[in-house]
Design a protein around this motif. Sequence first.
Motif, PDB file in Angstrom:
ATOM      1  N   UNK A 187      81.339  37.289  54.122  1.00 10.58           N
ATOM      2  CA  UNK A 187      81.457  37.692  52.716  1.00 10.58           C
ATOM      3  C   UNK A 187      80.243  37.342  51.863  1.00 10.58           C
ATOM      4  N   UNK A 188      79.655  36.179  52.100  1.00 10.18           N
ATOM      5  CA  UNK A 188      78.499  35.783  51.287  1.00 10.18           C
ATOM      6  C   UNK A 188      77.305  36.687  51.555  1.00 10.18           C
ATOM      7  N   UNK A 189      77.125  37.081  52.823  1.00 10.62           N
ATOM      8  CA  UNK A 189      76.030  37.978  53.172  1.00 10.62           C
ATOM      9  C   UNK A 189      76.274  39.364  52.596  1.00 10.62           C
ATOM     10  N   UNK A 190      77.526  39.810  52.658  1.00 12.55           N
ATOM     11  CA  UNK A 190      77.858  41.106  52.067  1.00 12.55           C
ATOM     12  C   UNK A 190      77.573  41.087  50.573  1.00 12.55           C
ATOM     13  N   UNK A 191      77.912  39.972  49.924  1.00 15.86           N
ATOM     14  CA  UNK A 191      77.642  39.843  48.487  1.00 15.86           C
ATOM     15  C   UNK A 191      76.141  39.925  48.217  1.00 15.86           C
ATOM     16  N   UNK A 192      75.354  39.216  49.025  1.00 18.25           N
ATOM     17  CA  UNK A 192      73.907  39.238  48.841  1.00 18.25           C
ATOM     18  C   UNK A 192      73.351  40.652  48.981  1.00 18.25           C
ATOM     19  N   UNK A 193      73.748  41.343  50.069  1.00 22.90           N
ATOM     20  CA  UNK A 193      73.230  42.688  50.318  1.00 22.90           C
ATOM     21  C   UNK A 193      73.761  43.671  49.270  1.00 22.90           C
TER      22      UNK A 193
END
Length: 374
Positions: free
Chosen positions: A277-283
Motif C-alpha cells: 500500500x505505501x508503494x502504491x501511494x507513492x506511485x
Amino acid sequence: MTDNPGILLTLLAFLIVIGVLVFVHEMGHYLVGRWCGVKAETFSIGFGKEIAGWTDKRGTRWKVCMLPLGGYVQFAGDMDPSGMKSKEWLSLPAAERNQTFQSKSLWQRAAIVIAGPAINFIFAILIIMGFVIAYGTSAALPIAQQISENSTAAAIGMQPGDRVISVAGEKIDLFEDLQQKIIMIPDQNVEIVYERDGQLIAGQGKIGVNIMKDRFGNEYRLGLLGMSSSQVEWREVSPIEAPVVAVEKTAAIVDQITTTLGQVITGKRSIKELGGPLKIAQVSGEQFKMGLETFVLFVALISINLGFINLLPIPMLDGGHLMFYAIEAVRRKPASPKVQEWAFKSGFALVMVFMLVVTFNDLSSFGLFRALSG
C-alpha cells in the motif's frame, strides 16, 4: 534532484485510486447480489470507525470508514467468512432467509463472488478502449533496424532486417509485444526464434539488464535485448475494434503480472521487488503529478492487478470462495465446516504475512531502516 509530488498530493492521489477501485469492485458484488435477490446490509469503503454514511430505502447502510485500505459488502445472513448455514441463519423467518446469501444456488453465489474481480477488469478495459480510440495503437513489426554491440541480440547472431518470431515459446506479432516480454525477464536465459530470408533461426541467450531511473528517483530493473526498430507505426482504432484491442492489452498486462509472480515464486526475482500500500501511494502521487492521462492509465493498471489478485485461490479472497464452490460443484456438497474454518484462518494468516512483507519492503525502499541504523 528528484521531482517529489509531496505528501498531500500523494495522499490525495492514493485516496482517489483506492476509493474508486474499491467502490467499483464492491459495486460488482452489490449489483449482482441485488440481481440474485440478496439483501445487502452494508456497503463500506474502508474499515474501522465510520466517518460518514446513510441508510437507503432498502435498508443498506452506505458508509465511509477510517482505514481506506479496502472495503466490503455485507450481505444478509453472511455471518462468517465461509458463508456456512449457521444456526442463526436457520432460525431466520423463511421470507427473510430467502434474501440471504446462503439461500442462493451455487451458480448465483459464484456469480456474486466473481462479479467483483470481473468488474475490475471491465473497468480497466473501458479505460483502455477510450485511449486506443483517442490515440490509436502501435502497429510496428518486430523487425530489427539496428543491433547493439555486446547485446543479447548480437550474441545470438541477429542482424538488421531479422524479424523476431517468438521469445521463450511465446509468439511475437508486434514490436510492442517484444518490448513487453523482454522487459519482464532481465538476466534470464531464453530461446529467441527469429526469421531471416524466410529461414527460422533459434538462438539461446541471456537477456541483458537495464537499470533505469525515473524523474522521481525510482530505479527499475528491466530486460534488454539490444535491438531497435525504426518502423514505429501507429494506426487508428475504430469504436467497433476498440474492445478487442483493449482486451488484448489487458491480457498482456495479466501475462506480465503472472510472469512476475512466477519469477518471485521460483526465486528468479527477489521478493523485495514486491510493493504494498505505501508503494502504491507513492506511485499514485507520482503518476498524478505526471498528468491526468497518465494517472487514469495507472488506475486501469491497478484495477487489473486488483482483479487478478482477488482471483487467486486463497481463502479470504474471492478466488478462495470460488475454489470452494468448485469443490462443492464436484462433490455435490460443501466442504465440511471444519475444513472451511481451517482454510479461511490459514488464508487470513497468509494474507497478513504477505501484507507485513510488502510493507517491510515499502519501508525499506523509503530508506527508513537505513535512517534508523544511522
